[in-house]
Structures are given as C-alpha cells and as structure tokens.
Design an enzyme around this catalytic site. Structure first.
Site, short mmCIF file in Angstrom:
data_model
loop_
_atom_site.label_atom_id
_atom_site.label_comp_id
_atom_site.label_asym_id
_atom_site.label_seq_id
_atom_site.Cartn_x
_atom_site.Cartn_y
_atom_site.Cartn_z
N LYS A 1 1.80 2.05 -5.14
CA LYS A 1 2.35 1.47 -6.37
C LYS A 1 1.41 1.73 -7.56
O LYS A 1 1.86 2.07 -8.65
CB LYS A 1 2.53 -0.06 -6.20
CG LYS A 1 3.53 -0.43 -5.10
CD LYS A 1 3.59 -1.92 -4.88
CE LYS A 1 2.34 -2.52 -4.27
NZ LYS A 1 2.04 -2.09 -2.89
N ASP B 1 0.81 -1.22 0.00
CA ASP B 1 0.00 0.00 0.00
C ASP B 1 0.84 1.27 0.00
O ASP B 1 0.45 2.29 0.57
CB ASP B 1 -0.97 0.01 1.20
CG ASP B 1 -1.87 -1.22 1.21
OD1 ASP B 1 -2.24 -1.66 0.12
OD2 ASP B 1 -2.17 -1.73 2.31
N GLN C 1 1.98 -6.09 -3.19
CA GLN C 1 2.44 -6.21 -1.79
C GLN C 1 3.71 -5.38 -1.60
O GLN C 1 3.86 -4.37 -2.27
CB GLN C 1 2.65 -7.68 -1.40
CG GLN C 1 1.35 -8.48 -1.22
CD GLN C 1 0.75 -8.97 -2.51
OE1 GLN C 1 1.40 -9.63 -3.28
NE2 GLN C 1 -0.50 -8.65 -2.76
N ASP D 1 2.49 14.69 1.36
CA ASP D 1 1.50 15.69 1.81
C ASP D 1 0.84 15.31 3.13
O ASP D 1 0.38 16.18 3.87
CB ASP D 1 0.41 15.86 0.74
CG ASP D 1 -0.24 14.53 0.38
OD1 ASP D 1 0.48 13.63 -0.10
OD2 ASP D 1 -1.45 14.36 0.63
N ALA E 1 -4.05 -7.90 -3.49
CA ALA E 1 -3.60 -6.54 -3.80
C ALA E 1 -4.81 -5.63 -4.04
O ALA E 1 -5.85 -6.08 -4.51
CB ALA E 1 -2.74 -6.56 -5.06
N GLY E 2 -4.64 -4.37 -3.71
CA GLY E 2 -5.64 -3.35 -4.05
C GLY E 2 -4.85 -2.12 -4.45
O GLY E 2 -4.18 -1.53 -3.61
N HIS E 3 -4.85 -1.79 -5.73
CA HIS E 3 -4.05 -0.67 -6.23
C HIS E 3 -4.98 0.46 -6.67
O HIS E 3 -5.87 0.25 -7.48
CB HIS E 3 -3.16 -1.12 -7.39
CG HIS E 3 -2.14 -2.15 -6.98
ND1 HIS E 3 -1.28 -2.74 -7.85
CD2 HIS E 3 -1.85 -2.67 -5.75
CE1 HIS E 3 -0.50 -3.59 -7.18
NE2 HIS E 3 -0.83 -3.57 -5.92
P1 GDP Z 1 -0.80 0.26 -3.57
O1 GDP Z 1 -1.39 -1.01 -3.07
O2 GDP Z 1 0.66 0.34 -3.32
O3 GDP Z 1 -1.14 0.56 -5.01
O4 GDP Z 1 -1.45 1.42 -2.69
P2 GDP Z 1 -3.01 1.58 -2.29
O5 GDP Z 1 -3.75 2.04 -3.46
O6 GDP Z 1 -3.49 0.37 -1.59
O7 GDP Z 1 -2.90 2.69 -1.16
C1 GDP Z 1 -2.38 3.95 -1.41
C2 GDP Z 1 -3.47 5.00 -1.09
O8 GDP Z 1 -2.88 6.27 -1.01
C3 GDP Z 1 -4.53 5.11 -2.16
O9 GDP Z 1 -5.75 5.47 -1.57
C4 GDP Z 1 -4.02 6.24 -3.05
O10 GDP Z 1 -5.04 6.91 -3.76
C5 GDP Z 1 -3.41 7.13 -2.02
N1 GDP Z 1 -2.23 7.92 -2.48
C6 GDP Z 1 -1.24 7.56 -3.34
N2 GDP Z 1 -0.30 8.50 -3.39
C7 GDP Z 1 -0.71 9.49 -2.57
C8 GDP Z 1 -0.13 10.75 -2.17
O11 GDP Z 1 0.96 11.15 -2.58
N3 GDP Z 1 -0.82 11.48 -1.27
C9 GDP Z 1 -2.04 11.09 -0.76
N4 GDP Z 1 -2.64 11.87 0.12
N5 GDP Z 1 -2.59 9.92 -1.11
C10 GDP Z 1 -1.93 9.13 -1.99
P1 IMO Z 2 -0.92 -4.24 -2.18
O1 IMO Z 2 -0.47 -4.79 -3.52
C1 IMO Z 2 -0.95 -4.66 2.14
C2 IMO Z 2 -1.01 -8.74 3.74
C3 IMO Z 2 -2.27 -9.16 4.48
C4 IMO Z 2 -1.67 -10.12 5.50
C5 IMO Z 2 -0.56 -10.80 4.70
C6 IMO Z 2 -0.96 -12.16 4.14
O2 IMO Z 2 -2.22 -3.53 -2.24
O3 IMO Z 2 0.17 -3.45 -1.56
P2 IMO Z 2 -2.49 -12.89 2.08
O4 IMO Z 2 -3.95 -12.68 1.83
O5 IMO Z 2 -1.61 -12.35 1.03
O6 IMO Z 2 -2.16 -14.33 2.40
O7 IMO Z 2 -2.19 -12.07 3.45
O8 IMO Z 2 -0.24 -9.92 3.65
N1 IMO Z 2 -1.21 -8.22 2.36
C7 IMO Z 2 -1.16 -6.93 2.04
N2 IMO Z 2 -0.98 -5.83 2.81
N3 IMO Z 2 -1.05 -4.54 0.80
C8 IMO Z 2 -1.21 -5.63 0.03
O9 IMO Z 2 -1.19 -5.55 -1.32
C9 IMO Z 2 -1.31 -6.89 0.63
N4 IMO Z 2 -1.48 -8.16 0.18
C10 IMO Z 2 -1.41 -8.96 1.24
O10 IMO Z 2 -2.91 -8.07 5.09
O11 IMO Z 2 -1.06 -9.38 6.53
MG MG Z 3 -2.92 -1.67 -1.78
#
Ligand code: GDP
Ligand code: IMO
Ligand code: MG
Length: 429
Positions: A16, A13, A224, A333, A39-41
C-alpha cells in the site's frame, strides 16, 4: 476532481505504501483513517528506503498529510518518526502534517496490557504487534479513551490519566502480575508531547471539507488489510479497527459521496504475519522461495511473513466489501522464477464447493483450496515499464486475475522502486 481510497485486499503488507507514494503525486492531501503504528508502509525512492508507521505515505511527495480521527497514535513513536523523516531532509512541520483533535492516544498502559494478554494466552495468542492497538481501541469503545484534544488541556489530561490508571494498575498487578505505572510519571512524560504536538492538532474533518471545496484532491491511505478487519476479517485473528473503504469516511470525517474510486492492493501471492487461518499457506519449498525472493519480513516487527498462493476467494471478498473500482497488482516480479503459478479459485469443505469466505474459523480450518495452475514466465520483469512488453504468460496471469475478480487491473508493480510500476489507468485522471 477525484478522491481515491487505497485499501489492502489480503492480510496487510500488500504494498500500500508504495502505491500511495506513487499516486500521491496527483493528490493534494493524503489522509490515514485507521490503525496506528501496527502498520509499516515501505517506500523506495531513488534507491533509498523509507518506512512509515504513522505519517501518511504521501509525505515524500511533499503533500499535506493528515492523521484522521479513526487512528490511534503513540506520540512517542510519532515523535521518533518525525525526527527520522527530518533527518532525511523531509519537511514534517505542522504545515505538512496535521493530527485530528479526535484521534486517540496510545498510552503506556495500552502497551503493557497488549503484551501481558498475549503472554497469558501462550500458544493461543493473536500475534499482535504489541503496540497497544487493541487496548487503545477498546478504551475508545468503552468511552475511557484519551484524545489529542484532551492532551492539549493539562488539567483534563491529568484527571483522566489518574482515574484510568487506578483501574489499569489494579488489573495489571492482580490479573497479569505485570508492572504498574506511576500516574505522575505518565503525566510528566506526556506534557512533553503536549508541547511538541500542540501546533499539529487540527479539525481534520473541516480541513478535508474545505480542501475538497477548493478543488483539492484527496487520497485516503488504508492500513492493514480487508481480512484483518474487525468485522469482516478472520475474527478474532484480526486488528481492532475497520480496515475497509467505508471507514475512510468515518475515520476522517467526510461522507461517502465524495469518493470517486477505490483501489484494492493485491499482492500477486498471499502473506500473513501473526497467527490465524490462511487456507493457501505453503509450508513447502515454494513457500520458502516466495518468502526469500519477496523478502517477506514484517516492516514493523521484523517477523517472517507466512507465504502462500494467491487466493481469489479472499480477493473477491475484498472486491465486494470495499466496492473496489480497480486493482493494483504488486510484487509480480517475485513470481519470475517459478515454473507454475497457482491461484485458488474455490474451497472444498466436506465435499461441498465454497465460493465465499466462511465466517467460522472451524469451517475455514477444514477448507481445502482448489487450485488452477498457470504456467510461469521464467523471465526477469523488474525492468519492464509497459504492459505490452510483459511476457505473454505474465499478461495471461493478469488477465485471469482480472477475470476472477471481475475488476480491472489498473496498476502493476514489478519492483519496490517508485518507478518500477506500469500504470494502465490513473485513478485520479
Ligand atoms: P504495506 O504495509 O502494504 O505498505 O506493505 P509493506 O511495506 O509492509 O510490504 C511490502 C514490501 O514489498 C516492502 O518491502 C516494499 O518495498 C516491497 N514491494 C512493494 N511492491 C513491490 C514489488 O512490486 N516488487 C517487489 N519485489 N517488492 C515490492
Ligand atoms: P500494514 O498496514 C500485516 C496483524 C498482526 C496481528 C493482528 C493484530 O503494514 O499492512 P494488532 O497489533 O493490530 O492488534 O495485531 O494484525 N497486523 C498486520 N499484519 N500488516 C499490518 O499493517 C498489520 N497490522 C496489524 O500481525 O496478526
Ligand atoms: Mg506493512
């Protein structure tokens, strides 16, 4: 020609999705090489938010997106995601999205096993996403997995499902007192997926090889983060795949010499979802402020993310493990309102100073972070678009990060929007 890998340096998170979406403009092909819908991007374009779990984040830039052999795919979720993107007017047909014939399928029993195990572990649970990721990789390693190529052949698929369910049902019923599955129902359900996905299945390795030969640029999207890696993370509180840059090659089917750069995404502080050690975790007001300001809720499970200060020990670990050539600092920020900002530069363990990340969770549990404190800039930076316009104190913070990590900061993100980014060096240039 450049081929670039994006990986998370912390516990996932890091942002990415946002950086992949942005850099995909310069790539022709975007490939995910590991993980699944754990994953949740998130991407935010013109104020509209998109979350992808399986489809690579290059899809909004209309690039060819590939699901590599290293991924585990829940076809039900993929179908939903394709429908969701189509509803938003995004083309996700077989010309735009290709699935490796070697990618493994997440089956309904993988989800049942994942959840039954977590329930049984009680307080000792890992805190998985419950998506069946671990049990699917487990079957892959024990050579009982089912791949897309197997799905395409109805007879082989049926045989495999009947054989494996014999054992899974016994285990679910007798060990976990959990629900069992009717093999014929599963076979029926998956025959629908055969029809939907047959035209998407491809030899992804050949596709990448040919694309590179034709001068196309490839972006590899990690999921991850480094410390959720099965080998180098905080085992057993990790995911079940290799999340490191090295696996971009194995998980997509190309060799390492094709890679020209590896960008590590570093959140300006640290977050973690699920259980497991987190030395710089803040359980005070500051942790709450960061959590609220950063809207730190999981994009997959909606769980509140644990928050803490930036940990240079883990980011330096990621620099070495991934051969990072550059850093992208995200969510800078979120620190705007803080008086002081801390960075952990070492751990103290029983009076000894540790500069490297320990493998033992018992040692880690006793490690106390040693902090360096920098003054906050106390200014809204979300509308700033050049490095020079950043407040002096924000630049001092970035320079200190660069110095501690011994790696150049190449991108700075100051908000979730695609445009809220300062690019110092484009890795594709
Ligand atoms: P990922 O799994 O690495 O793709 O990240 P996630 O999407 O799960 O979590 C990142 C969160 O931060 C999302 O809600 C993005 O919209 C948000 N985000 C990304 N970059 C920035 C930033 O520079 N500032 C703020 N405030 N939010 C951001
Ligand atoms: P992105 O790509 C954050 C964590 C889970 C748990 C551990 C094992 O969005 O960054 P799993 O279901 O993979 O067997 O869970 O890994 N985890 C993540 N934490 N971001 C992720 O993906 C994750 N994918 C798995 O919360 O601790
Ligand atoms: Mg994520």
């Amino acid at each position: 020609m450049s081929n670039v890998i994006i990986v998370g340096t912390q516990w996932g998170d890091e942002g990415k999705g946002k950086i992949v979406d942005l850099l995909a403009e310069h790539a022709d092909v975007v490939v995910r090489f590991q993980g699944g819908n754990n994953a949740g991007h998130t991407m935010v374009v013109d104020g509209e938010q998109f979350i992808s779990h399986l489809v690579p984040s290059g899809i909004l830039q209309k690039k060819t997106c590939l699901i590599g052999n290293g991924m585990v795919v829940d076809p039900e979720v993929l179908k939903e995601e394709i429908d969701y993107l189509k509803e938003k007017g995004i083309d996700v047909g077989p010309e735009k999205l290709k699935i490796s014939e070697r990618a493994h399928l997440i089956m309904p029993y993988h989800k049942l096993v994942d959840n039954a195990r977590e329930k049984m572990k009680g307080d000792g649970k890992i805190g998985t996403t419950g998506r069946g990721i671990g049990p699917c990789y487990e079957d892959k390693a024990t050579r009982r997995g089912i791949r897309f190529v197997d799905l395409l052949d109805g007879e082989t698929f049926g045989e495999k499902v009947r054989t494996i369910l014999d054992e899974k049902n016994f285990y679910l019923k007798n060990y976990h007192q959990a629900d069992t599955l009717d093999p014929e129902q599963v076979i029926d359900q998956y025959s629908e997926f055969r029809e939907i996905f047959a035209s998407y299945v491809e030899n992804v390795s050949v596709f990448i090889y040919d694309s590179m030969k034709n001068g196309k640029q490839v972006l590899f999207e990690g999921a991850q983060g480094t410390h959720l890696d099965i080998d180098h993370g905080t085992y057993p509180f990790v995911t079940s795949s290799s999340t490191l840059s090295g696996n971009a090659c194995c998980g997509s089917g190309i060799g390492p010499v094709e890679i020209s750069g590896v960008i590590g995404i570093v959140k300006a502080y640290t977050t973690r979802v699920g259980q497991g050690p987190f030395p710089t975790e803040l359980t005070d007001d500051i942790g709450d402020i960061i959590q609220k300001t950063g809207a730190e809720f999981g994009a997959t499970t909606g769980r509140r993310r644990r928050c803490g200060w930036l940990d240079a020990i883990i980011v330096r670990n990621a620099v070495r493990l991934n051969s990072l050539t550059g850093l992208a600092i995200t969510k800078l920020d979120v620190l705007d309102g803080l008086d002081d900002i801390k960075i952990c530069t070492a751990y103290e363990y029983r009076g000894e100073i540790l500069k490297d990340f320990p493998a033992s969770l018992d040692v880690l549990a006793e490690c106390k972070p040693i902090y360096e404190t920098l003054p906050g800039w106390k200014e809204d930076i979300s509308n700033i678009r050049t490095y020079e316009q950043l407040p002096d104190k924000a630049r001092a913070y970035l320079m200190r990060v660069e110095e501690l990590m011994e790696t150049p900061v190449q991108m700075i993100s100051v908000g979730p929007g695609r445009d809220q980014t300062i690019t110092l060096k484009n890795p594709f240039a």
